[in-house]
Design an enzyme around this catalytic site. Structure first.
Site, PDB file in Angstrom:
ATOM      1  N   HIS A 477     -52.039  25.080 -41.434  1.00  0.00           N
ATOM      2  CA  HIS A 477     -52.327  25.192 -43.024  1.00  0.00           C
ATOM      3  C   HIS A 477     -53.495  26.210 -43.277  1.00  0.00           C
ATOM      4  CE1 HIS A 477     -52.901  23.608 -46.952  1.00  0.00           C
ATOM      5  NE2 HIS A 477     -52.919  22.275 -46.831  1.00  0.00           N
ATOM      6  N   THR A 606     -57.128  26.231 -53.707  1.00  0.00           N
ATOM      7  CA  THR A 606     -56.682  25.115 -54.223  1.00  0.00           C
ATOM      8  C   THR A 606     -58.120  24.544 -54.895  1.00  0.00           C
ATOM      9  OG1 THR A 606     -57.213  23.931 -52.330  1.00  0.00           O
ATOM     10  CG2 THR A 606     -55.048  24.355 -52.756  1.00  0.00           C
TER      11      THR A 606
END
Length: 774
Positions: A477, A606
C-alpha cells in the site's frame, strides 16, 4: 532445470600456446540489445518530459514560432522597415552572438522565437493552474435536467480552450495542478465537532467542544503556522508525512494490516491452462508498464475536463519496500527486464525480454511451463522464506542486514528487489461459485494473505495465478493507493478478456518466435539462525491470517440503476446502508472511515470522509422506530445522502478533517508539544472502515456490453481489532460486491452476520423507496 547462459559472457586464459578467448556470442548480442533498449528508453523519456514540461503548448508550436520570427525578421531586413517582432530582443542577442550573416540573424531570430514560445507555454500552464483552483463545479448538481451556473460555464469553456492546443500525456498536467490548500483551524474544528456529535452524549460532547476551543485558541495557532510554512515549501503538505508515518514507520506486519487485493472476473474463465493465463497476464502487465514509461497512458479526467494527479503511476513497477529498524523505505529501480516467480516454495528469475524485445505470450508460456515441469527441490529454508515479508518489520530488517548482504543470498535478494513484479504460480485451485459462499471466501483469502509465505509482500504487487487459471493480485500500500493498482488490473482484464488470446486448447494464440533464455532458480544459503527467524515470522503470519474472518457477498437484487432512478448518489446510498447495518449489528453508532481521493491536487493521495453524520444517525433511528412514517424516513434519507455527498466533495476539494489534524499532530511531535485534544482525536478507532473500488478507469470495460466480465473488485483486512473493514464495488447497473473483514478473536464482530445486515439494509431501503413514486 538447465540454467542456460548462467555463465559470464566471455573469459580468457593464458597458456603456453598463447591467449585463448572464449565468449558466448548469443549472450553478448543480448547484452548489446539490452543496452540499445535502455538508451532508446531514456531518450524517449527525455523527449516526453520536454513535451509534458511545455504542455499545454506543443513542440509544433515552437517550430511555427521560430519560423514566424525568422520570416518577419528577414522581411524586416529585406525591406528595411522598422517593425521588430521581438521588441529589441534580437538586437540584444546580436551583441553577444558573433556569427556571419545570415547565420547571426537566423540564430538570434530563432532564439527569440523559442523565448516567446516558452513564455506563451508557461503563461498557458499557470493560467490552467489558476483555473484548476476553482472547485465550484464540484458542488453543482449534475445529471439530466441539472443547470450549471454561469461562473462554471465560463470556467469550463476557458479550461477547454486552453487545453486544446495539444494532446495530453500521462504527466502533462503535473505542472498545472494546484497545491493542496491548508484548511483553517477554525473550519476544521467546526467540521470535526459536527462529525462526532452523533457519537457522543451531551456531557461528552460538551467536554470535546471545550478541548477543541482550547486547541483552536491555543497551541493550534502555533502548529498551523508551521503547517502553512510547510505548504509553501512542499509540493503537498500531507503526502510525504502520510507515506512515512502511516505506512513506512509501521512496525506491524504489512500482510493483512496494510496490503490489499484484487480479484478475477466472476463468470468468464478464458482458460484453465495455468501457464497460458500467467503468460498473457504478464504480457499485459508489461504493456501497461510500457504505456507508463512512454507516457502514452491517458491521464484520468474528471467529467472529461479536470485531470487527476498521475504521480503515483511512476512506482507501479520495479518497486520494492525495504525493511528498516525504525522505518522502511520504498526503492524504485529505473528499469527491469525480468520478473520473479514463486512456485512450490521455490524462487525463479524469469527473463521477459530477448534481444531488447518483450517476449510474446506464447514465449512467456514456455517460460512458466518450464517452471511448472521442474522438479528441483527448494533450498533449505527457502519454502517459508516469504514469511519474512509477512511478519514483524524489525526482525525482517535485522535478518536482511545480517543474512542477505553477501554471497548468493545477496544476489538472489537483489533479483527479487529489482524484478518488475512477482508472480505466484499456485499449486491449488480456487473458483467462484455463486451458490457456495465458502468458495468465494476461499478465493479472496488466497488473494489477501495466501499461506503466509508464498508471496513477497514487499513488492509493489504480486500477481497470483491459481492452478486452474483463476487470477488475482496482492499489492503493497505504501507506494500508491488502490485506484492505481485497480487501473492496472482493469487494463490487464481488458487485454485478457476482451481480446482473442487463447486457442481451443487454452494455450496462448500464436507461435513462439524464439527459444527464450530459461528461468534461473534463485539459490539461497540460509543458516540455522536465519531459518529460526523465518520460522518465527511464519508463526506470526499464521496467527495473523488464522484470525481473519473474511466474507465476500454478491448483492444482485438491484444496483445503482435503481438508486439513480430515485435521484440518490449510489455511493451515499451504500454508505447509508452500511450505517444502518452497523447500527443493527452493534446497537450503536461508531466512527466510520471512507476513503476519498485528493488527486485533484498535485501529489494528492487520500482524505477521510466521515459517513456517520447527524443526518445519517437521524435517518437510522427513524428506520428503527416503528412509529415513524415512511414519508419522514424518505425525507431523512434524502438529507443524509446529500450531507454525505457534501462531505465527500469537501474531502476531494481539500476541506477534509483528518489529514489536517494528522499533520498538526506530526508537527506537535516534532516540537515536543503535548496536545490532549490531538492525542484523543488521533487515538480514536475506526471500527467501520470502508472504501469503494474504482471501476471504469480505462473506459474500455463496458459491463452493459460485456456483463460476463463483471469483477468482484478487491478488499482489505480489518483496521480495528473489534471492527469491520468493508470494501465494495458497484459493478454495472445491478450488482454490488461487498468484501467484509473482521477478526475471529473479537467477540463483538462476525463478518457473515454483518454481511446479512448489509443485505437486509439494502432490501429495506428498496422497500422504503418503492413505497412512493416520488
Amino acid at each position: 532445470m538447465a540454467e542456460a547462459h548462467s555463465a559470464v559472457a566471455f573469459s580468457f586464459s593464458v597458456t603456453h600456446e598463447g591467449v585463448q578467448v572464449d565468449y558466448d556470442r548469443e549472450l553478448l548480442h543480448i547484452i548489446f540489445h539490452s543496452g540499445v533498449r535502455s538508451w532508446r528508453r531514456n531518450f524517449t523519456r527525455f523527449a516526453n518530459n520536454i513535451r509534458c514540461g511545455v504542455y499545454p503548448g506543443s513542440l509544433s508550436a515552437m517550430v511555427l514560432s521560430v519560423g514566424t520570427y525568422n520570416g518577419l525578421y528577414l522581411t524586416r531586413q529585406a525591406y528595411n522597415h522598422n517593425i521588430d517582432p521581438s521588441f529589441g530582443l534580437i538586437d540584444v542577442l546580436r551583441k553577444y552572438i558573433k556569427l556571419d550573416e545570415p547565420s547571426q540573424s537566423i540564430v538570434c531570430a530563432s532564439l527569440s522565437g523559442v523565448a516567446v514560445w516558452l513564455g506563451v507555454c508557461y503563461a498557458l500552464k499557470y493560467s490552467l493552474k489558476g483555473l484548476y483552483q476553482y472547485k465550484g463545479w464540484m458542488y453543482e448538481e449534475r445529471g439530466r435536467g441539472a443547470k450549471m451556473s454561469l461562473t462554471s460555464k465560463v470556467w469550463l469553456m476557458t479550461v477547454k480552450l486552453l487545453s486544446q492546443f495539444s494532446s495530453p500525456m500521462l504527466y502533462s498536467f503535473q505542472g498545472s495542478l494546484p497545491s493542496l490548500p491548508v484548511p483553517s483551524v477554525e473550519d476544521t474544528m467546526t467540521r470535526y465537532l459536527r462529525s462526532v456529535r452523533p457519537l457522543l452524549n451531551d456531557e461528552e460532547y460538551a467536554r470535546m467542544e471545550r478541548h477543541a476551543k482550547e486547541f483552536q485558541g491555543g497551541i493550534g495557532r502555533k502548529l498551523q503556522k508551521y503547517l502553512i510554512l510547510k505548504s509553501w515549501w512542499a509540493t503537498n503538505y500531507v503526502s510525504d508525512w502520510w507515506e512515512e508515518y502511516v505506512y513506512l514507520r509501521g512496525r506491524a506486519p504489512i500482510m493483512i494490516n496494510s496490503n490489499f487485493y484484487g480479484t478475477d472476473a466472476i463468470v468468464v474463465h478464458p482458460t484453465f491452462v495455468q501457464a497460458a493465463r500467467a503468460a498473457n497476464v504478464t504480457y499485459s502487465a508489461f504493456l501497461f508498464r510500457r504505456l507508463i514509461d512512454r507516457q502514452q497512458l491517458k491521464p484520468i479526467m474528471v467529467s472529461g475536463t479536470v485531470p487527476l494527479c498521475s504521480a503515483q503511476y511512476e512506482r507501479t513497477f520495479n518497486t520494492t519496500r525495504v525493511p528498516g529498524i525504525d522505518t522502511d523505505r520504498l526503492v524504485h529501480f529505473g528499469d527491469s527486464m525480468h520478473i520473479v516467480v514463486i512456485h512450490n516454495g521455490r524462487y525463479f528469475k524469469v527473463p521477459c525480454y530477448y534481444k531488447g524485445q518483450l517476449l510474446t505470450p506464447p514465449e512467456l508460456q514456455i517460460q512458466f511451463q518450464r517452471i511448472l515441469d521442474d522438479d528441483v527441490k527448494p533450498d533449505e529454508g527457502e519454502e517459508l522464506m516469504g514469511a519474512l515479508t509477512a511478519g514483524e518489520r524489525r526482525p525482517w530488517a535485522m535478518a536482511r542486514e545480517k543474512f542477505f548482504t553477501t554471497g548468493v543470498n545477496r544476489a538472489s535478494l537483489q533479483a527479487i528487489d529489482r524484478a518488475a513484479f512477482v508472480l505466484s504460480l499456485e499449486t491449488e485451485s480456487q473458483d467462484y461459485n455463486a451458490d457456495k459462499g465458502t468458495d468465494l471466501d476461499g478465493f479472496v483469502r488466497t488473494m489477501l494473505h495466501g499461506k503466509g509465505h508464498d508471496r513477497w509482500y514487499d513488492k509493489s504487487f504480486n500477481v497470483i495465478v491459481m492452478a486452474n487459471g483463476k487470477i488475482g493480485f496482492n499489492a503493497e500500500h505504501g507506494w500508491a493507493d488502490a485506484a492505481i493498482a485497480s487501473h492496472m488490473w482493469e487494463f490487464i482484464m481488458v487485454q485478457d478478456l476482451l481480446k482473442p488470446c487463447y486457442d481451443e486448447s487454452g494455450n496462448c494464440m500464436g507461435e513462439a518466435r524464439v527459444n527464450p533464455l530459461a528461468p534461473v532458480k534463485l539459490r539461497w544459503s540460509l543458516s540455522k539462525e536465519c531459518q529460526a527467524v523465518i520460522e518465527t515470522s511464519y508463526k506470526v503470519a499464521q496467527a495473523l491470517l488464522n484470525d481473519v474472518d473474511l466474507h465476500l457477498i454478491m448483492f444482485d437484487d438491484y444496483g445503482k440503476g435503481f438508486m439513480k432512478k430515485k435521484h440518490l448518489s449510489p455511493d451515499a446510498y451504500i454508505q447509508m446502508a452500511l450505517q444502518l447495518a452497523y447500527y443493527r449489528d452493534a446497537g450503536k453508532f461508531n466512527l466510520t472511515y471512507e476513503a476519498s481521493m485528493t488527486r485533484l491536487f498535485k501529489e494528492g493521495r487520500t482524505e477521510t470522509v466521515r459517513p456517520c453524520t447527524i443526518e445519517s444517525a437521524a435517518w437510522v433511528k427513524a428506520m428503527e422506530n416503528p412509529k415513524e412514517t415512511d414519508a419522514t424516513r424518505i425525507e431523512l434519507l434524502d438529507k443524509a445522502c446529500r450531507r454525505h455527498q457534501r462531505g465527500y466533495q469537501d474531502a476531494m476539494c481539500g476541506k477534509g478533517i483528518d489529514r489536517h489534524l494528522f499533520c498538526l499532530y506530526v508537527i506537535s511531535k516534532y516540537l515536543e508539544v503535548d496536545s490532549p485534544f490531538l492525542n484523543e482525536v488521533l487515538s480514536e478507532p475506526w471500527r467501520l472502515s470502508t472504501s469503494q473500488t474504482p471501476h471504469g478507469q480505462t473506459g474500455k470495460l463496458d459491463l452493459t456490453e460485456h456483463p460476463e466480465c463483471v469483477s468482484a473488485g478487491g478488499g482489505f483486512g480489518p483496521v480495528a481489532d473489534d471492527g469491520y473493514g468493508v470494501s465494495y464495488i458497484i459493478a454495472g447497473e445491478n450488482n454490488i460486491f461487498f468484501h467484509v473483514s473482521s477478526k475471529k478473536s473479537s467477540s463483538v464482530t462476525n463478518s457473515k452476520g454483518f454481511a446479512r445486515n448489509i443485505r437486509k439494509a439494502l432490501n429495506d431501503m428498496k422497500t422504503l423507496l418503492s413505497s412512493t413514486k416520488k
